[in-house]
Scaffold this active site. Structure first.
Site, PDB file in Angstrom:
ATOM      1  N   GLY A 141      21.706 120.979 113.870  1.00  0.00           N
ATOM      2  CA  GLY A 141      22.540 121.398 115.014  1.00  0.00           C
ATOM      3  C   GLY A 141      21.469 122.614 115.768  1.00  0.00           C
ATOM      4  O   GLY A 141      20.995 123.346 115.186  1.00  0.00           O
ATOM      5  N   ARG A 172      19.370 114.670 113.987  1.00  0.00           N
ATOM      6  CA  ARG A 172      19.815 114.451 112.510  1.00  0.00           C
ATOM      7  C   ARG A 172      19.066 112.992 112.215  1.00  0.00           C
ATOM      8  O   ARG A 172      19.383 112.020 112.911  1.00  0.00           O
ATOM      9  CB  ARG A 172      21.351 114.523 112.101  1.00  0.00           C
ATOM     10  CG  ARG A 172      21.771 115.449 112.504  1.00  0.00           C
ATOM     11  CD  ARG A 172      23.166 116.107 112.019  1.00  0.00           C
ATOM     12  NE  ARG A 172      23.574 117.334 112.244  1.00  0.00           N
ATOM     13  CZ  ARG A 172      24.302 118.123 112.919  1.00  0.00           C
ATOM     14  NH1 ARG A 172      24.759 117.307 114.051  1.00  0.00           N
ATOM     15  NH2 ARG A 172      24.553 119.342 113.004  1.00  0.00           N
ATOM     16  N   ASP A 201      20.543 124.721 106.384  1.00  0.00           N
ATOM     17  CA  ASP A 201      20.408 124.408 104.844  1.00  0.00           C
ATOM     18  C   ASP A 201      19.912 123.004 104.759  1.00  0.00           C
ATOM     19  O   ASP A 201      18.960 122.610 103.918  1.00  0.00           O
ATOM     20  CB  ASP A 201      21.502 124.890 104.078  1.00  0.00           C
ATOM     21  CG  ASP A 201      22.748 124.194 104.425  1.00  0.00           C
ATOM     22  OD1 ASP A 201      22.899 123.743 105.381  1.00  0.00           O
ATOM     23  OD2 ASP A 201      23.665 124.071 103.533  1.00  0.00           O
ATOM     24  N   THR A 209      21.120 128.722 113.028  1.00  0.00           N
ATOM     25  CA  THR A 209      22.366 127.786 113.084  1.00  0.00           C
ATOM     26  C   THR A 209      23.471 128.943 113.354  1.00  0.00           C
ATOM     27  O   THR A 209      23.570 130.181 113.157  1.00  0.00           O
ATOM     28  CB  THR A 209      23.050 127.217 111.566  1.00  0.00           C
ATOM     29  OG1 THR A 209      24.403 127.011 111.596  1.00  0.00           O
ATOM     30  CG2 THR A 209      22.672 128.375 110.540  1.00  0.00           C
ATOM     31  N   ASP A 268      26.479 128.928 112.581  1.00  0.00           N
ATOM     32  CA  ASP A 268      27.388 129.002 111.552  1.00  0.00           C
ATOM     33  C   ASP A 268      27.085 130.309 110.418  1.00  0.00           C
ATOM     34  O   ASP A 268      28.040 130.568 109.882  1.00  0.00           O
ATOM     35  CB  ASP A 268      27.532 127.856 110.623  1.00  0.00           C
ATOM     36  CG  ASP A 268      27.651 126.490 111.321  1.00  0.00           C
ATOM     37  OD1 ASP A 268      28.259 126.620 112.624  1.00  0.00           O
ATOM     38  OD2 ASP A 268      27.048 125.331 110.732  1.00  0.00           O
ATOM     39  N   ASP A 305      25.906 130.492 107.783  1.00  0.00           N
ATOM     40  CA  ASP A 305      26.276 130.243 106.408  1.00  0.00           C
ATOM     41  C   ASP A 305      25.361 130.145 105.434  1.00  0.00           C
ATOM     42  O   ASP A 305      25.337 129.481 104.637  1.00  0.00           O
ATOM     43  CB  ASP A 305      27.254 129.030 106.548  1.00  0.00           C
ATOM     44  CG  ASP A 305      26.157 127.883 106.985  1.00  0.00           C
ATOM     45  OD1 ASP A 305      25.275 128.095 107.600  1.00  0.00           O
ATOM     46  OD2 ASP A 305      26.691 126.690 106.925  1.00  0.00           O
ATOM     47  N   ARG A 352      31.448 124.880 111.090  1.00  0.00           N
ATOM     48  CA  ARG A 352      31.344 123.674 110.095  1.00  0.00           C
ATOM     49  C   ARG A 352      32.426 124.085 108.900  1.00  0.00           C
ATOM     50  O   ARG A 352      33.528 124.354 109.106  1.00  0.00           O
ATOM     51  CB  ARG A 352      30.057 123.544 109.552  1.00  0.00           C
ATOM     52  CG  ARG A 352      29.845 122.104 109.031  1.00  0.00           C
ATOM     53  CD  ARG A 352      28.311 121.757 108.479  1.00  0.00           C
ATOM     54  NE  ARG A 352      27.350 121.630 109.543  1.00  0.00           N
ATOM     55  CZ  ARG A 352      26.802 120.634 109.847  1.00  0.00           C
ATOM     56  NH1 ARG A 352      27.277 119.555 109.191  1.00  0.00           N
ATOM     57  NH2 ARG A 352      25.847 120.617 110.825  1.00  0.00           N
TER      58      ARG A 352
HETATM   59  P1  ADP Z   1      21.216 121.546 109.256  1.00  0.00           P
HETATM   60  O1  ADP Z   1      19.803 121.740 108.955  1.00  0.00           O
HETATM   61  O2  ADP Z   1      21.960 122.314 110.635  1.00  0.00           O
HETATM   62  O3  ADP Z   1      21.827 121.784 107.910  1.00  0.00           O
HETATM   63  P2  ADP Z   1      21.514 118.703 108.499  1.00  0.00           P
HETATM   64  O4  ADP Z   1      22.218 118.873 107.248  1.00  0.00           O
HETATM   65  O5  ADP Z   1      22.085 117.451 109.293  1.00  0.00           O
HETATM   66  O6  ADP Z   1      21.549 119.953 109.567  1.00  0.00           O
HETATM   67  O7  ADP Z   1      20.015 118.461 108.321  1.00  0.00           O
HETATM   68  C1  ADP Z   1      19.084 118.037 109.196  1.00  0.00           C
HETATM   69  C2  ADP Z   1      18.196 116.912 108.939  1.00  0.00           C
HETATM   70  O8  ADP Z   1      17.409 117.321 107.682  1.00  0.00           O
HETATM   71  C3  ADP Z   1      18.966 115.600 108.442  1.00  0.00           C
HETATM   72  O9  ADP Z   1      19.317 114.876 109.581  1.00  0.00           O
HETATM   73  C4  ADP Z   1      17.701 115.134 107.500  1.00  0.00           C
HETATM   74  O10 ADP Z   1      16.822 114.324 108.245  1.00  0.00           O
HETATM   75  C5  ADP Z   1      17.100 116.231 106.935  1.00  0.00           C
HETATM   76  N1  ADP Z   1      17.798 116.517 105.459  1.00  0.00           N
HETATM   77  C6  ADP Z   1      18.882 116.991 105.093  1.00  0.00           C
HETATM   78  N2  ADP Z   1      19.065 116.832 103.642  1.00  0.00           N
HETATM   79  C7  ADP Z   1      18.102 116.261 103.159  1.00  0.00           C
HETATM   80  C8  ADP Z   1      17.973 115.760 101.923  1.00  0.00           C
HETATM   81  N3  ADP Z   1      18.327 116.013 100.969  1.00  0.00           N
HETATM   82  N4  ADP Z   1      16.647 115.174 102.039  1.00  0.00           N
HETATM   83  C9  ADP Z   1      15.712 114.812 102.944  1.00  0.00           C
HETATM   84  N5  ADP Z   1      16.046 115.113 104.278  1.00  0.00           N
HETATM   85  C10 ADP Z   1      17.340 115.857 104.361  1.00  0.00           C
HETATM   86  O1  F6P Z   2      26.257 123.566 112.597  1.00  0.00           O
HETATM   87  C1  F6P Z   2      26.417 123.851 113.886  1.00  0.00           C
HETATM   88  C2  F6P Z   2      27.655 123.166 114.379  1.00  0.00           C
HETATM   89  O2  F6P Z   2      28.071 123.446 115.753  1.00  0.00           O
HETATM   90  C3  F6P Z   2      29.102 123.328 113.405  1.00  0.00           C
HETATM   91  O3  F6P Z   2      29.581 124.547 113.858  1.00  0.00           O
HETATM   92  C4  F6P Z   2      29.841 121.977 113.863  1.00  0.00           C
HETATM   93  O4  F6P Z   2      30.890 121.854 113.000  1.00  0.00           O
HETATM   94  C5  F6P Z   2      28.819 121.027 113.916  1.00  0.00           C
HETATM   95  O5  F6P Z   2      27.583 121.808 114.304  1.00  0.00           O
HETATM   96  C6  F6P Z   2      29.098 120.220 115.207  1.00  0.00           C
HETATM   97  O6  F6P Z   2      27.979 119.006 115.092  1.00  0.00           O
HETATM   98  P1  F6P Z   2      27.915 117.815 116.339  1.00  0.00           P
HETATM   99  O7  F6P Z   2      27.079 118.752 117.324  1.00  0.00           O
HETATM  100  O8  F6P Z   2      26.862 117.132 115.639  1.00  0.00           O
HETATM  101  O9  F6P Z   2      29.209 117.436 116.763  1.00  0.00           O
END
Ligand code: ADP
Ligand code: F6P
Length: 328
Positions: free
Chosen positions: A15, A76, A107, A130, A132, A134, A176
């Site tokens: 995000g 993503r 994360d 982020t 969040d 978190d 989130r």
């Molecule tokens: P954020 O970084 O905000 O927590 P996501 O959890 O959606 O957002 O992770 C962002 C991107 O990082 C994912 O769409 C994916 O491409 C990559 N990613 C996340 N977790 C993994 C994983 N366990 N292995 C490989 N790539 C990952």
């Molecule tokens: O992680 C940032 C965040 O804005 C969260 O607070 C929320 O739950 C989520 O992303 C929303 O994601 P999306 O824009 O994919 O609906």
């Protein structure tokens, strides 16, 4: 400082959050200052897989420090979860000689970076971006300050109309699975109750306190609910439960939504992003990798991806006590 990297890539992933542009700017300009070549990778890991990578210069990041969103866009990327996707991504880095990455994201993005550097010889440094807030190992994540200030501004406006009509409002904020936006914006707007996923809410106690206030003709009540609280089903669920017990109460619901993720970053987010961006490049140059840059007690620190991508920040119980005392 031993200069092990020569060409670095920078991406924003997951995000978006206000201040990501300020971090990109800091990474690009610090990298160039140290004589590195810097490449922008579009749409997070998706651009790495699709080979959407371009060289950046100082002017590529001119006039962006004040802008929300991210000039590199974000996404993503499903393919990156699979070894085949990461292999493709690495090949695209390798052919340009990119030998270091700065990953700005949450994360999940750090988990992706860790996987890539376990499988291939590519050091990564993370910057927590982020709204969040978190992520462990840091007092700040880029975008949180802007998001809570946006939430506070919106809630203040709602309070004006709420007060004029002697109504109750239940406002749902983002975060989130985390309740930090709810906690901070709720305290800053004088909310009567704050409902967050990190803590079980005694809904009977909430209703009793509303009934007791109703007797005193205090009908203006503000309840902030974190979207991640699945105990009652968000603001709508909380409203339903209250209405079951107090059907005549005049209530309204407002879900703030993505407004919290946009807008010009606050001064704090710009400064945090600039410090983290600069330090991420220094960190890559000095040979440290698979760590997230954080700030604790105003000092830069490094948290291994392993820890940053698994552990969540805890809510300090004292904060909940403050909410209760100040709303009484
Ligand atoms: P954020 O970084 O905000 O927590 P996501 O959890 O959606 O957002 O992770 C962002 C991107 O990082 C994912 O769409 C994916 O491409 C990559 N990613 C996340 N977790 C993994 C994983 N366990 N292995 C490989 N790539 C990952
Ligand atoms: O992680 C940032 C965040 O804005 C969260 O607070 C929320 O739950 C989520 O992303 C929303 O994601 P999306 O824009 O994919 O609906």
């Amino acid at each position: 400082m031993s200069n092990k990297v020569t060409k670095i890539g920078v991406l924003t992933s997951g995000g978006d959050s206000p201040g990501m542009n300020a971090a990109i700017r800091a990474v690009v300009r610090t990298g160039l200052y140290y004589g590195l070549e810097v490449y922008g990778i579009m749409r997070g890991y998706q651009g790495m897989v699709d080979d959407d990578i371009f060289p950046m210069e100082s002017k590529s990041v001119a006039n962006i420090i004040q802008r929300g969103g991210t000039i590199l866009k974000t996404a993503r990327c499903k393919e990156f979860y699979e070894p085949e996707g990461r292999k493709k991504a690495y090949a695209n880095l390798k052919k340009r000689g990119i030998d270091g990455l700065v990953i700005i994201g949450g994360d999940g993005s750090f988990r992706g970076g860790k996987k890539l550097s376990e499988e291939f010889d590519i050091p990564s440094v993370g910057i927590p971006g982020t709204i969040d807030r978190d992520i462990v190992g840091t007092d700040f994540t880029i975008g949180f300050d802007t998001a809570v200030n946006t939430a506070v501004g919106a809630i203040d406006k709602i309070r004006d109309t709420m007060d004029a009509h002697d109504r109750m409002f239940i406002i749902e904020v983002m975060g989130r699975d985390a309740g930090f936006i709810a906690l901070h914006s709720g305290i800053a707007t004088g909310a009567e109750h704050i409902i967050i996923p990190e803590r079980k809410t005694d809904i009977v106690e909430v209703i009793k306190s509303l009934q007791e206030k109703e007797k005193r003709k205090k009908l203006v009540n503000l309840i902030i609910v974190a979207e991640g609280d699945d105990e009652f089903g968000g603001a709508v669920g909380v409203n339903n439960i209250i209405k079951q017990h107090m059907p005549d109460l005049d209530t309204r619901i407002c879900v703030l939504g993505h407004i919290q993720r946009g807008g010009s970053p606050t001064c704090l987010d710009r400064v945090v992003a600039s410090r983290m961006g600069y330090n991420a490049v220094e960190c890559l140059i000095s040979g440290a990798h698979n760590v997230m840059i954080g700030i604790k007690e105003n000092r830069i620190n490094h948290t291994p991806f392993e820890k940053a991508s698994k552990l969540k920040t805890r809510v300090n119980e004292e904060w909940m006590k403050i909410v209760k005392i100040l709303a009484s």
